[in-house]
Design a protein around this motif. Sequence first.
Motif, PDB file in Angstrom:
ATOM      1  N   ASP A 182       0.824  -1.214   0.000  1.00 13.68           N
ATOM      2  CA  ASP A 182       0.000   0.000   0.000  1.00 13.68           C
ATOM      3  C   ASP A 182       0.856   1.261   0.000  1.00 13.68           C
ATOM      4  OD1 ASP A 182       0.899  -0.583   2.539  1.00 13.68           O
ATOM      5  OD2 ASP A 182      -1.084  -0.591   3.480  1.00 13.68           O
ATOM      6  N   LEU A 183       2.030   1.208   0.632  1.00 12.32           N
ATOM      7  CA  LEU A 183       2.923   2.366   0.595  1.00 12.32           C
ATOM      8  C   LEU A 183       3.505   2.548  -0.802  1.00 12.32           C
ATOM      9  CD1 LEU A 183       4.432   4.675   1.935  1.00 12.32           C
ATOM     10  CD2 LEU A 183       6.159   3.034   2.709  1.00 12.32           C
ATOM     11  N   TYR A 184       3.866   1.445  -1.442  1.00 13.14           N
ATOM     12  CA  TYR A 184       4.407   1.512  -2.814  1.00 13.14           C
ATOM     13  C   TYR A 184       3.402   2.164  -3.756  1.00 13.14           C
ATOM     14  CZ  TYR A 184       5.725  -0.095  -7.478  1.00 13.14           C
ATOM     15  OH  TYR A 184       6.028  -0.153  -8.816  1.00 13.14           O
ATOM     16  N   TYR A 185       2.130   1.757  -3.672  1.00 13.42           N
ATOM     17  CA  TYR A 185       1.122   2.334  -4.566  1.00 13.42           C
ATOM     18  C   TYR A 185       0.876   3.811  -4.257  1.00 13.42           C
ATOM     19  CZ  TYR A 185       0.254  -2.524  -5.786  1.00 13.42           C
ATOM     20  OH  TYR A 185       0.393  -3.823  -6.202  1.00 13.42           O
ATOM     21  N   ARG A 186       1.134   4.214  -3.019  1.00 11.04           N
ATOM     22  CA  ARG A 186       0.943   5.616  -2.642  1.00 11.04           C
ATOM     23  C   ARG A 186       2.086   6.497  -3.155  1.00 11.04           C
ATOM     24  NH1 ARG A 186      -3.088   8.895  -0.735  1.00 11.04           N
ATOM     25  NH2 ARG A 186      -3.896   7.063   0.333  1.00 11.04           N
ATOM     26  N   ILE A 187       3.335   6.013  -3.060  1.00  9.40           N
ATOM     27  CA  ILE A 187       4.478   6.847  -3.444  1.00  9.40           C
ATOM     28  C   ILE A 187       4.816   6.736  -4.924  1.00  9.40           C
ATOM     29  CG2 ILE A 187       5.492   6.702  -1.141  1.00  9.40           C
ATOM     30  CD1 ILE A 187       7.504   4.671  -2.250  1.00  9.40           C
ATOM     31  N   GLY A 188       4.349   5.660  -5.591  1.00 10.18           N
ATOM     32  CA  GLY A 188       4.752   5.415  -6.976  1.00 10.18           C
ATOM     33  C   GLY A 188       3.675   5.678  -7.997  1.00 10.18           C
ATOM     34  N   VAL A 189       2.886   6.741  -7.796  1.00  6.16           N
ATOM     35  CA  VAL A 189       1.870   7.083  -8.804  1.00  6.16           C
ATOM     36  C   VAL A 189       2.546   7.302 -10.163  1.00  6.16           C
ATOM     37  CG1 VAL A 189       0.107   8.767  -9.474  1.00  6.16           C
ATOM     38  CG2 VAL A 189       0.339   8.065  -7.080  1.00  6.16           C
ATOM     39  N   VAL A 190       3.689   7.977 -10.138  1.00  7.88           N
ATOM     40  CA  VAL A 190       4.538   8.124 -11.326  1.00  7.88           C
ATOM     41  C   VAL A 190       5.936   7.622 -10.966  1.00  7.88           C
ATOM     42  CG1 VAL A 190       5.622   9.745 -12.937  1.00  7.88           C
ATOM     43  CG2 VAL A 190       3.245  10.075 -12.246  1.00  7.88           C
ATOM     44  N   THR A 191       6.515   6.838 -11.854  1.00  2.67           N
ATOM     45  CA  THR A 191       7.866   6.317 -11.641  1.00  2.67           C
ATOM     46  C   THR A 191       8.800   6.837 -12.726  1.00  2.67           C
ATOM     47  OG1 THR A 191       7.025   4.292 -10.622  1.00  2.67           O
ATOM     48  CG2 THR A 191       9.278   4.242 -11.434  1.00  2.67           C
ATOM     49  N   ILE A 192       9.952   7.341 -12.329  1.00  3.26           N
ATOM     50  CA  ILE A 192      10.995   7.750 -13.270  1.00  3.26           C
ATOM     51  C   ILE A 192      12.194   6.838 -13.053  1.00  3.26           C
ATOM     52  CG2 ILE A 192      12.588   9.592 -13.957  1.00  3.26           C
ATOM     53  CD1 ILE A 192      10.503  11.627 -13.132  1.00  3.26           C
ATOM     54  N   SER A 193      12.579   6.113 -14.089  1.00  4.15           N
ATOM     55  CA  SER A 193      13.684   5.160 -13.985  1.00  4.15           C
ATOM     56  C   SER A 193      14.920   5.733 -14.667  1.00  4.15           C
ATOM     57  CB  SER A 193      13.300   3.830 -14.627  1.00  4.15           C
ATOM     58  OG  SER A 193      12.221   3.230 -13.928  1.00  4.15           O
ATOM     59  N   LEU A 194      15.999   5.857 -13.900  1.00  7.54           N
ATOM     60  CA  LEU A 194      17.250   6.387 -14.433  1.00  7.54           C
ATOM     61  C   LEU A 194      18.110   5.244 -14.980  1.00  7.54           C
ATOM     62  CD1 LEU A 194      18.168   9.015 -11.728  1.00  7.54           C
ATOM     63  CD2 LEU A 194      17.989   9.465 -14.160  1.00  7.54           C
ATOM     64  N   PRO A 195      18.605   5.368 -16.212  1.00  7.47           N
ATOM     65  CA  PRO A 195      19.453   4.317 -16.773  1.00  7.47           C
ATOM     66  C   PRO A 195      20.830   4.306 -16.125  1.00  7.47           C
ATOM     67  CG  PRO A 195      19.364   6.175 -18.287  1.00  7.47           C
ATOM     68  CD  PRO A 195      18.407   6.487 -17.161  1.00  7.47           C
ATOM     69  N   ALA A 196      21.427   3.120 -16.020  1.00  8.93           N
ATOM     70  CA  ALA A 196      22.805   3.009 -15.541  1.00  8.93           C
ATOM     71  C   ALA A 196      23.734   3.648 -16.561  1.00  8.93           C
ATOM     72  CB  ALA A 196      23.170   1.545 -15.332  1.00  8.93           C
ATOM     73  N   LEU A 197      24.858   4.173 -16.107  1.00  9.54           N
ATOM     74  CA  LEU A 197      25.788   4.871 -17.000  1.00  9.54           C
ATOM     75  C   LEU A 197      26.291   3.948 -18.109  1.00  9.54           C
ATOM     76  CD1 LEU A 197      27.343   7.427 -17.702  1.00  9.54           C
ATOM     77  CD2 LEU A 197      29.116   6.720 -16.072  1.00  9.54           C
ATOM     78  N   ARG A 198      26.481   2.673 -17.822  1.00 13.30           N
ATOM     79  CA  ARG A 198      26.998   1.738 -18.830  1.00 13.30           C
ATOM     80  C   ARG A 198      26.024   1.541 -19.983  1.00 13.30           C
ATOM     81  NH1 ARG A 198      25.880  -0.794 -14.202  1.00 13.30           N
ATOM     82  NH2 ARG A 198      24.134  -2.270 -14.130  1.00 13.30           N
TER      83      ARG A 198
END
Length: 460
Positions: A304-320
């Motif tokens: 329930d906390l995950y669904y509350r904080i992750g309405v929008v997710t931004i995923s950063l790519p690894a430098l490699r």
Amino acid sequence: MAPADTLLVIDDNDDIRQQLKWALSKAGYVIHFAKDAKEGLERFRKHAPGVVTLDLGLPPCTGDASQGLACLSEMVAVDPNAKIIVITGFDEQKNARLAVDIGAYDFFRKPIDLVDLQVMIRRAFALARIEREAAPDAKTVEQPEHGMIGESPGMRRVFAMISKVAASDVPVLINGESGTGKELVARALHRYSRRRERALVCVNCGAIPENLLESEFFGHERGAFTGAHSTCRGKVEDADKGTLFLDEIGEMPLNLQVKLLRFLQEMSFNRVGGRKLIEVDVRVLTATNVNIEEAMRRGQFRDDLYYRIGVVTISLPALRHRGNDILLLARHFLALHGGGMGKDTKGLTPQAEACLMEHSWPGNVRELDNKVRRAIILAGDSCITPAHLGFEGHPDTAEPISEQPSGSLREARSRLENRMVIDALKQCEGNILKASEALGVSRPTLYELMRKHGITPNAV
């Protein structure tokens, strides 16, 4: 009803269409159905849905994903803002990732779990509404500040997401390995938000002892515990009317997750030892390098906390995975730090550039920044060579593989692991937090590696 509230389901299975119709009609969406790609495209153009669920195995080629991927490509060309969720089998991981590269919002594996699919659809609709509302006045982040540099497709997607969601108050979860720049994204989201004139308060959930974390968050009253000699405000209160950034939220203990969830639901709290209810107005941004979904399966993070904080997710790519961004960033750091150090470094030799491109970058952008700073000092006014960057004697090259390697793969991996941990601790002068960030692992993982190899900070 607005297009952002319209759902299109494209699936050739009658039972699945009926199942989704029964489950999703209660959510208040206007739902349209199609049984093949041709009908799906017709209804997509006619109804302009905000969200689409698309089965990749469509007739006449139900045995492969060709029809589904072709349909996806056409829908993306017609409306790139539509949130298209592709439905795939367990053995179609490659096709699912290809669909995301084409422009799908996300993918969902069969067999369909209606509860989980409804959550994904609800989040897709929420993002569609945010983009629609923010579109007239959202600021474009063409050249983000705070050190975010990049031209790779992955970083362009990050910049686009910042532009779309910065102006809203929606919670954002920032994913990425250690050193990829999660705090920089949080700072950009705050800078381009309506709260930019107020404070951005950052809390590293993994750097505060568990017994002090609640007091750090919510503050405490005088006498609440031994040593509480005066009333103290917490970080949440300091962020009132501004933005609260919770870094490494994946390391937050479960008992505090419950209290954070209650705060996010009510935007009010009590200080430790206090009875007065304090109300605040904050936007909450979070970040983690932990796989949250895996942590939920292990019972270490609340759904329930995950669904509350992750309405929008931004995923950063690894430098490699960022290609030429590596050299772009290296040159940026060279120009940024060279003058401040009083050096007139001439640039990078071709061999140095080759080493930068070949390195695996476990510490990501932070590791690259540190290597360039070191190289500037060592190179002085000459060109930077691989040796200046620390690649001579580096674990990747220090022991060339012989034609007949000794020992098993497990033993070779253990030796490499041991050497990398020792090198990281030496470079960071025994600082566990900095060493874990350089290696791209959490502090508990680094402690476990040190225990495994019998390494102590004082011994390196």
